[in-house]
Scaffold this active site. Sequence first.
Site, mmCIF file in Angstrom:
data_model
loop_
_atom_site.group_PDB
_atom_site.id
_atom_site.type_symbol
_atom_site.label_atom_id
_atom_site.label_comp_id
_atom_site.label_asym_id
_atom_site.label_seq_id
_atom_site.Cartn_x
_atom_site.Cartn_y
_atom_site.Cartn_z
ATOM 1 N N GLU A 147 51.416 37.717 37.393
ATOM 2 C CA GLU A 147 50.794 38.460 36.293
ATOM 3 C C GLU A 147 51.853 38.555 35.215
ATOM 4 O OE1 GLU A 147 50.754 41.970 34.170
ATOM 5 O OE2 GLU A 147 50.364 42.817 36.162
ATOM 6 N N CYS A 151 51.128 45.894 30.232
ATOM 7 C CA CYS A 151 50.692 44.499 30.277
ATOM 8 C C CYS A 151 49.277 44.336 29.741
ATOM 9 C CB CYS A 151 50.775 43.973 31.710
ATOM 10 S SG CYS A 151 49.826 44.939 32.906
#
Length: 678
Positions: A258, A297
């Site tokens: 990720e 994020c």
Amino acid sequence: MSLLEVKSFAAGQWVAPDANARIIENAVTGAPLGRAGNDTLDVQAMLDYARQTGGPALRALTFHDRARMLKALASHLGKHKQALYDLSFATGATQSDHMIDIDGGIGTMFVFASKGRREMPDAHVYLDGDVEQLSRNGTFMGQHIATPLQGVAVHINAFNFPVWGMLEKLAPTLLAGVPAIVKPATATCYVTELAVKIMLDSGILPAGALQLVSGGLGDMLDRLTCQDVVGFTGSAQTAFKLRSAPHILRNSIRFVAEQDSLNASILGPDAVPGTPEFDLFIKEAHREMTTKAGQKCTAIRRILAPQAQVDAVIEALSARLAKTVIGDPQAEGTRMGALVSNSQKRDVLEKAGLIGTEAERVFGDPDKFDVQGADAAKGAFLPPMLFHCADPDAAVRIHDSEAFGPVSTVMGYRDLDHAIALVNRGEGSLVASVITHDPEVAREVAMGAGAFHGRLYFNNRDSMKESTGHGSPLPHMVHGGPGRAGGGEELGGVRGVMHYMQRTAIQGSPDILTAIGRKWVPGATEKPAPAHPFTRTFHDLQIGETIHTAPREITLADIEHFAEFTGDTFYAHMDEAAATRNPFFPGRVAHGYLLLSFAAGLFVEPNEGPVLANTGLDALRFMKPVQAGDSMKVRLTVKHKTPRNDEYGEVRWHVTLTNQDDDLVAEYDLLTMNAYSS
């Protein structure tokens, strides 16, 4: 004030940092806070400890045992939240930020504990999908199963969420039955260290289930095998370097990444100023720019609005940003704290400079802003910075450079196709949001942009009061994205657990499949019931235990009475001529639910006993119509058993209805709750 000595937990021992340890700074003051790192860690001993001690202990537990373990861990962490809050202020995070990181991480662990009990078996093998019949007569069948990998999960986490970032990976890993070695980002590893210590001190985890590296991993990744997993969160550059290492590629070691994400939010064409959707859009954009000082994020990096609304968006968002109080995260009234370090501050300014070559900064001056209760020059503080790109089609940097801080860029779109093209220019993101009250707008974006995003978040006046927000990954839903976002999927309930298990196709007879999966497969051996199954307790019942009932004839009077009694006078049951014209029926037929009712009458034991309740039917199918004069009989088999609490468990029964020619009429699973004792 002495520095924190941030330790690692390796092969059952706490190991202090060595002389080469890295200095960690306080994000608010810029002063040295602690030391972390030890170049002499015996990484092979850590891997051996996980594989030889932690793995076997975890695999000896069932999924339900592990789920209960997760719940106990989450409860224990919840009792120590304040200590984690107090320490986390040094990362620059506010109390609201702590709620996302610490409470969010604990909540994620609770969700996986719940899903483990509800959606996974109280067994060691997970059945993935239905049985496949591979032969004409059903003597050779197939089934997909999943079993725990017999290695270790190495979790490399980012600095922005030292608790949630660990727990969102750790929960599915432990539920799968795989031990973990956690390597947090050094800048905030002191918070992770405390959380790990709290969990280890609880005594809930078996030895070897959890280890911690505070600092560098050394050559640990070069020692992994095909049974190991790397879970990574961080920059695309670092992810590429790690996942392309020859050892990782040569051994096909699982690498779940990720990474960078140019997330976007689209203001729908219908969401004009004055609508609830416009106000919601501004609120969401502001929250994503300022929460964790933009160090998320999932934060919104690109703000897309209809060209006619760009000025209104800039004006409204700038007004809201102007009210954001920046300062010491412990000070009353502070709404945005510091970035994690001065090094990170410099990186954000560098990336903002790149964006500034293609866009005009319309709010926020990094050289002139107010900071409450702290020194802006010493701490890692920045103001929210909003840019406007007048020509997003020609721009490059705004679509490929992520300033991981309180920075976002507004751009206009001509029509929805243009908006979709712009949002897809990010080449893969974790999340894109669309604020609209028009379902067709939502559908068009889903069809046009879904392939480029791991999650699409739609919100409007109908859902805004209960929605969780653009930037909130939920344990129920997948968290990850294609392309630039890393190509991985974390969370997502049981989907996340599967990263740490091997899916295997098994083939064999029904008895073989039943033995492996602990779930009776049609065609497997039936065990004669020593007494009526409804008189036997949950623990007494055996998988495969079966009764066959006597037949019952279906009469025309039964059909007409059922129709009159229920009001179901559908023509296929009541009109011979009309029923005959129906290609599915030979004439008037019995109601399907009449057959189910008669089936219950044939197999039910009426007296009080261990069966407490009928809780549902699954997979009901009608195969062949029944006419007046036909007869039916029932086979009732114990298919599966799942404990639910301290008093009763769920029994899944396989039920088949056959006619006088032994043709299958109907089939379904019956669910009952059965007491453990009479």
